[in-house]
Write a protein that holds these residues in place. Structure first.
Motif: not given
Length: 288
Positions: A241, A265, A268, A273, A275-280
């Motif tokens: 991820n 990472s 988290y 988690e 996989l979420k755009i904002e987290v990336k």
């Protein structure tokens, strides 16, 4: 006459130069007005008087010495065909493979008949580009114990232009995971292949020739996975991820950066988690 600019990006159809002294390379063409234009979107590169445009996103362009990860697509006459994301499959000759018994052993007719016992369709392997042909194809070799069939892991694919070429493309990472970063954008994440201290001492003392004839050569073509703990599986998934986050943010991928984004990472607890755009985007902003 307009001089070519070697900074910035060129788009398809954009004028590079109207000076006829420059030679056309890949990614360029000459119009009816005899001027040189870009045929792809990318950065301009120069070697003496030769101009080429290196496209930003496309198929893998093999170079001699590249460490790649590929998949066997066909077993042919004393060779395997290997898919590696290029314009055509690469070839791996039977004579370019380190078979059990030592690299210097002559390949016999029995070896040709038993080729599928070593590598068969669908198998993944890492190899080195030995030769590049004029039509864009290439030949591979696995004449070292660091190359061979890949087990105990999962494959992650990214655009090849995001891979930073380094001297060492195999990296031991935190959490008991090893990453083999292929220059073709194929990354293999697997359980770390640990060695006992006495094995390391013996190999250093005996050198490369002795290494090639070590009994461990038979393990190169082992066809079954070892038992992998749930924790290691979860760690591999987290690295997968993290790599996808770097690719989505169009950031270069190399060993030290994988370590940095992995540590970032860990805040988290659930790898899903990531996989979420904002987290990336948040993880990539934290990198140097």
């Amino acid at each position: 006459m307009e001089e070519p600019s070697f900074s910035g990006l060129f788009t398809p159809g954009e004028l590079i130069t109207d000076d006829p002294m420059w030679m056309r390379g890949h990614g360029t063409y000459t119009g009816q007005d005899r001027k040189t234009y870009s045929s792809v979107a990318g950065k301009l590169q120069r070697v003496n008087k030769l101009l080429t445009v290196k496209q930003l996103n496309g198929r893998y362009d093999p170079l001699v010495g590249d460490h790649i990860v590929g998949r066997i697509t066909e077993v042919g006459n004393r060779k395997w065909s290997v898919e590696l994301g290029a314009t055509q499959d690469a070839s791996l000759q039977l004579g370019s493979v380190n078979l059990p018994g030592g690299v210097l052993r002559r390949k016999s007719d029995d070896d040709e008949l038993n080729m599928r016992e070593f590598l068969k369709e669908g198998d993944l392997l890492n190899a080195e580009v030995q030769m590049v042909y004029q039509d864009g194809g290439c030949a591979l070799h696995t004449r070292s114990l660091r190359y061979g069939k890949l087990r105990n892991g999962m494959l992650c694919t990214v655009p090849p232009n995001l891979i930073l070429r380094q001297v060492t493309q195999s990296h031991d990472l935190e959490g008991g995971v090893e990453a083999i970063i292929g220059a073709n954008g194929y990354i293999w994440l697997r359980q770390s292949q640990g060695q006992k201290p006495e094995q390391q001492t013996t190999r250093k003392a005996n050198g490369l020739n002795r290494l090639e004839q070590d009994s461990d050569a038979a393990l190169i073509f082992k066809d079954t996975n070892d038992e992998i703990s749930i924790q290691t599986r979860q760690t591999i998934s987290r690295y997968y991820n993290c790599i996808q986050a770097l690719a989505d943010c169009e950031m270069m991928i190399f060993g030290s950066r994988l370590r940095e984004i992995y540590e970032a990472s860990l805040v988290y607890a659930d790898a899903a988690e990531l996989l979420k755009i904002e987290v990336k985007q948040d993880l990539c902003r934290q990198l140097k």
